[in-house]
Design a protein around this motif. Structure first.
Motif, short mmCIF file in Angstrom:
data_model
loop_
_atom_site.label_atom_id
_atom_site.label_comp_id
_atom_site.label_asym_id
_atom_site.label_seq_id
_atom_site.Cartn_x
_atom_site.Cartn_y
_atom_site.Cartn_z
N HIS A 107 0.30 -4.47 15.57
CA HIS A 107 1.47 -4.45 14.97
C HIS A 107 2.20 -5.81 15.01
CE1 HIS A 107 4.95 -3.45 12.78
NE2 HIS A 107 4.38 -2.70 12.00
N ASN A 161 -2.51 -5.52 9.30
CA ASN A 161 -2.79 -6.72 8.68
C ASN A 161 -4.17 -7.28 9.19
OD1 ASN A 161 -2.87 -8.43 6.50
ND2 ASN A 161 -1.73 -10.02 7.37
N LYS A 202 -8.87 1.19 7.95
CA LYS A 202 -7.60 0.65 7.97
C LYS A 202 -6.35 1.59 8.66
CE LYS A 202 -8.25 -1.22 3.22
NZ LYS A 202 -8.02 -1.06 1.82
N VAL A 250 1.95 -6.20 8.78
CA VAL A 250 1.18 -5.32 8.04
C VAL A 250 1.26 -5.90 6.83
CG1 VAL A 250 2.07 -3.17 9.17
CG2 VAL A 250 3.36 -4.41 7.35
N ASN A 251 0.20 -5.34 5.81
CA ASN A 251 -0.18 -5.84 4.44
C ASN A 251 0.72 -5.18 3.49
OD1 ASN A 251 -1.32 -3.42 3.77
ND2 ASN A 251 -3.34 -4.31 4.21
N HIS A 252 0.49 -5.49 2.32
CA HIS A 252 1.54 -4.82 0.94
C HIS A 252 1.33 -3.45 0.93
CE1 HIS A 252 -2.32 -5.63 -1.03
NE2 HIS A 252 -2.11 -4.80 -1.82
#
Length: 237
Positions: free
Chosen positions: A165, A177, A215, A170-172
């Motif tokens: 992390h 990510n 994920k 992180v992504n949207h």
């Protein structure tokens, strides 16, 4: 596959080369670098092969690994844009003591031993930056060895997820990510695939993780950090 990307236009401000690119000597020497485009899961350093300088990640993600007992891979660290690979053997060994492969399509900048040696001799600020970098690397490595030795399997997995992390964000959709196989998480945490699967399942049931296929999301960072707070999770950033 090779192409060429310029150091002057690079956006990786933390890269040691980029930080010193204002030097005229550096600008000249930087032209000697090779740019390598790798596909996902492509190995670009083979453990035991002759050292061919250092690699800087221009764009992408990769893992650095070493073969352990019984041929099992141990992932030493993950790397992202602007970070260095192959530095531990530079100047002191003839062969790479580690291997490295990409986790996604990646662009690498490769500086030969000769070019780097010339840079370090002619650009004092770069030499100083490298000294600081090696000191920080040593400190992180020593701290990690001490901490991991005192951790349970659950704590090792939590520590790894927090490290990922911090490293990649992180992504949207608020998932980490980067998508890693459970084996890759295990190879970094120093445990087995089965133990990682069981631990992640338990953390999901407790509401500490959200899972969607490969994920992984961390809904509450502070709660997960409490799992290993006594080990100073922030040491390995």
């Amino acid at each position: 596959m090779t192409t060429q990307v310029g150091c002057s236009s690079c956006l990786n401000t933390d890269c040691l080369i980029k930080k010193n690119i204002t030097s005229e000597i550096m600008q000249e020497l930087a032209l000697a670098k090779n740019t390598i485009i790798c596909k996902k899961n492509q190995q670009f350093i083979l453990e035991g092969t002759p050292i061919n300088g250092l690699f800087f990640v221009y764009k992408g993600k990769a893992k650095v690994l070493k073969t352990g007992i019984y041929g099992r891979e141990q992932i030493l660290r993950f790397v992202k844009d602007g970070e260095i690979i192959g530095h531990r053997g530079f100047g002191i060994q003839k062969n790479y003591s580690i291997g490295a492969s990409t986790l996604e399509d990646t662009i690498l900048c490769n500086f030969s031993n000769e070019t780097l040696n010339e840079m370090l001799h002619k650009i004092p600020s770069l030499t100083l930056d490298f000294m600081k970098f090696y000191a920080e690397e040593l400190n992180r490595s020593e701290s990690k060895v001490k901490t991991i030795a005192q951790m349970t399997v659950r704590e090792k997995v939590v520590d790894t997820l927090l490290y990922i992390h911090r490293k990649f964000g992180v992504n949207h959709k608020e998932f980490l990510n980067i998508q890693l196989k459970r084996k890759e998480i295990a190879d970094f945490a120093g445990t087995t695939d089965e133990q990682v699967i069981r631990t992640i399942s338990a953390l999901k049931k407790e509401g500490l993780l959200t899972i969607q296929g490969k994920k992984i999301g961390i809904p509450n960072l502070n709660l997960l950090r409490k799992e290993i707070s006594e080990h100073n999770y922030f040491l390995d950033s």
